[in-house]
Design a protein around this motif. Structure first.
Motif, PDB file in Angstrom:
ATOM      1  N   ASP A   1      12.229  -7.907   1.670  1.00 17.16           N
ATOM      2  CA  ASP A   1      12.036  -7.970   0.215  1.00 17.16           C
ATOM      3  C   ASP A   1      12.612  -9.223  -0.437  1.00 17.16           C
ATOM      4  O   ASP A   1      13.411  -9.139  -1.391  1.00 17.16           O
ATOM      5  CB  ASP A   1      12.632  -6.730  -0.462  1.00 17.16           C
ATOM      6  CG  ASP A   1      11.745  -5.506  -0.307  1.00 17.16           C
ATOM      7  OD1 ASP A   1      10.539  -5.669  -0.031  1.00 17.16           O
ATOM      8  OD2 ASP A   1      12.256  -4.378  -0.470  1.00 17.16           O
TER       9      ASP A   1
ATOM     10  N   ASN B   1       9.903 -14.514   2.842  1.00 15.14           N
ATOM     11  CA  ASN B   1      11.086 -14.132   3.610  1.00 15.14           C
ATOM     12  C   ASN B   1      11.667 -15.290   4.413  1.00 15.14           C
ATOM     13  O   ASN B   1      12.881 -15.484   4.443  1.00 15.14           O
ATOM     14  CB  ASN B   1      10.755 -12.953   4.527  1.00 15.14           C
ATOM     15  CG  ASN B   1      10.655 -11.633   3.771  1.00 15.14           C
ATOM     16  OD1 ASN B   1      11.178 -11.495   2.670  1.00 15.14           O
ATOM     17  ND2 ASN B   1       9.965 -10.667   4.348  1.00 15.14           N
TER      18      ASN B   1
ATOM     19  N   HIS C   1       8.187  -6.204   3.517  1.00 12.56           N
ATOM     20  CA  HIS C   1       8.234  -6.006   2.067  1.00 12.56           C
ATOM     21  C   HIS C   1       7.927  -4.549   1.769  1.00 12.56           C
ATOM     22  O   HIS C   1       6.970  -3.981   2.313  1.00 12.56           O
ATOM     23  CB  HIS C   1       7.217  -6.904   1.353  1.00 12.56           C
ATOM     24  CG  HIS C   1       7.650  -8.329   1.221  1.00 12.56           C
ATOM     25  ND1 HIS C   1       8.374  -8.792   0.136  1.00 12.56           N
ATOM     26  CD2 HIS C   1       7.482  -9.390   2.043  1.00 12.56           C
ATOM     27  CE1 HIS C   1       8.616 -10.084   0.290  1.00 12.56           C
ATOM     28  NE2 HIS C   1       8.091 -10.471   1.443  1.00 12.56           N
TER      29      HIS C   1
ATOM     30  N   ASN D   1       3.456  -6.738   1.533  1.00  8.14           N
ATOM     31  CA  ASN D   1       3.639  -6.611   2.977  1.00  8.14           C
ATOM     32  C   ASN D   1       2.377  -6.982   3.754  1.00  8.14           C
ATOM     33  O   ASN D   1       2.454  -7.398   4.911  1.00  8.14           O
ATOM     34  CB  ASN D   1       4.066  -5.184   3.334  1.00  8.14           C
ATOM     35  CG  ASN D   1       4.751  -5.109   4.675  1.00  8.14           C
ATOM     36  OD1 ASN D   1       5.668  -5.884   4.955  1.00  8.14           O
ATOM     37  ND2 ASN D   1       4.318  -4.182   5.519  1.00  8.14           N
TER      38      ASN D   1
ATOM     39  N   ALA E   1       3.956 -13.903   2.165  1.00 11.44           N
ATOM     40  CA  ALA E   1       5.181 -13.235   1.735  1.00 11.44           C
ATOM     41  C   ALA E   1       6.179 -13.099   2.878  1.00 11.44           C
ATOM     42  O   ALA E   1       7.350 -12.823   2.657  1.00 11.44           O
ATOM     43  CB  ALA E   1       4.863 -11.850   1.161  1.00 11.44           C
TER      44      ALA E   1
END
Length: 231
Positions: free
Chosen positions: A165, A189, A211, A217, A222
């Motif tokens: 996260d 990340n 995530h 996710n 991400a």
């Protein structure tokens, strides 16, 4: 992303429980750094205590003035941070080794609310690229990124970490001007430099990222990204 092993799941849950419960008696990471002496070939060999909370960030090395184009501030040092399961509540700050040729090796820490950043430069005016490693660390809710390699790559290893996260805090800043750029998104990340020709290729392997938002996710950027230092 691949499903975590039972070990990873247990370790992550333990990290969160410790982070929520071990708030009393916190000391600053800067205090631990300044009280550490040399050892193992490092100028600062920082050995942290299991379950202890250390607050605030840490800057190792100078900063680049966008006005004078000079490197200003303290010199770099070779630093090892052995966490032993310590909790580093960075409170929105960073652990950053900056514009030097020294190394930072950090391992076995639970990092909250911040990130670890290797920041370097390779120009006709300055050549100062840090080296080191981030090993066996858990990042929960890191601000901007979990690990960011900015102007660094060669001689850096990021291995067997858990990053969960990363928080999108808006655009990151162009290092030459301090101006935010929409070409430098946060919320990844693990983020590396895309300028391999200038900074070299890091070793990034066997990390697990996740995530809790299912949309994020399912978004590759991400989890891992390559960013240009210039936006």
């Amino acid at each position: 992303m691949p499903r975590p092993s039972t070990f990873f799941t247990t370790f992550l849950l333990l990290a969160v429980v410790l982070a929520l419960s071990a708030r009393v008696g916190a000391v600053t990471l800067r205090e631990a750094y300044e009280s550490a002496g040399p050892g193992g070939g490092y100028e600062r060999d920082v050995v942290l205590e299991t379950g202890q909370v250390y607050t605030g960030g840490l800057l190792i090395g100078p900063v680049l003035s966008p006005i004078s184009w000079d490197l200003e501030g303290g010199r770099g040092e070779d630093v090892r941070i052995t966490g032993n399961g310590a909790i580093l509540d960075l409170r929105g700050e960073q652990i950053c080794i900056s514009y030097c040729t020294n190394r930072l090796d950090i391992s076995d820490c639970v990092v909250l609310n911040g990130n670890v950043r290797f920041r370097g430069i390779n120009t006709s005016d300055h050549v100062a690229m840090p080296r080191g490693s981030v090993l066996y660390c858990t990042f929960y809710g890191p601000h901007d990124y979990g690990v960011r390699l900015q102007g660094a790559g060669d001689g850096v290893t990021v291995e067997r970490n858990i990053v969960v996260d990363a928080v999108d805090t808006g655009w990151d800043y162009i290092y030459t001007t301090g101006v935010p750029s929409d070409w430098l998104p946060t919320g990844t990340n693990i983020s590396m430099s895309g300028q391999f020709g200038y900074y070299g290729v890091p070793v990034v392997r066997e990390n697990w990222t996740w995530h809790s938002d299912p949309v994020l996710n399912a978004t590759a950027l991400a989890h891992f990204s390559f960013l240009c230092e210039y936006g």
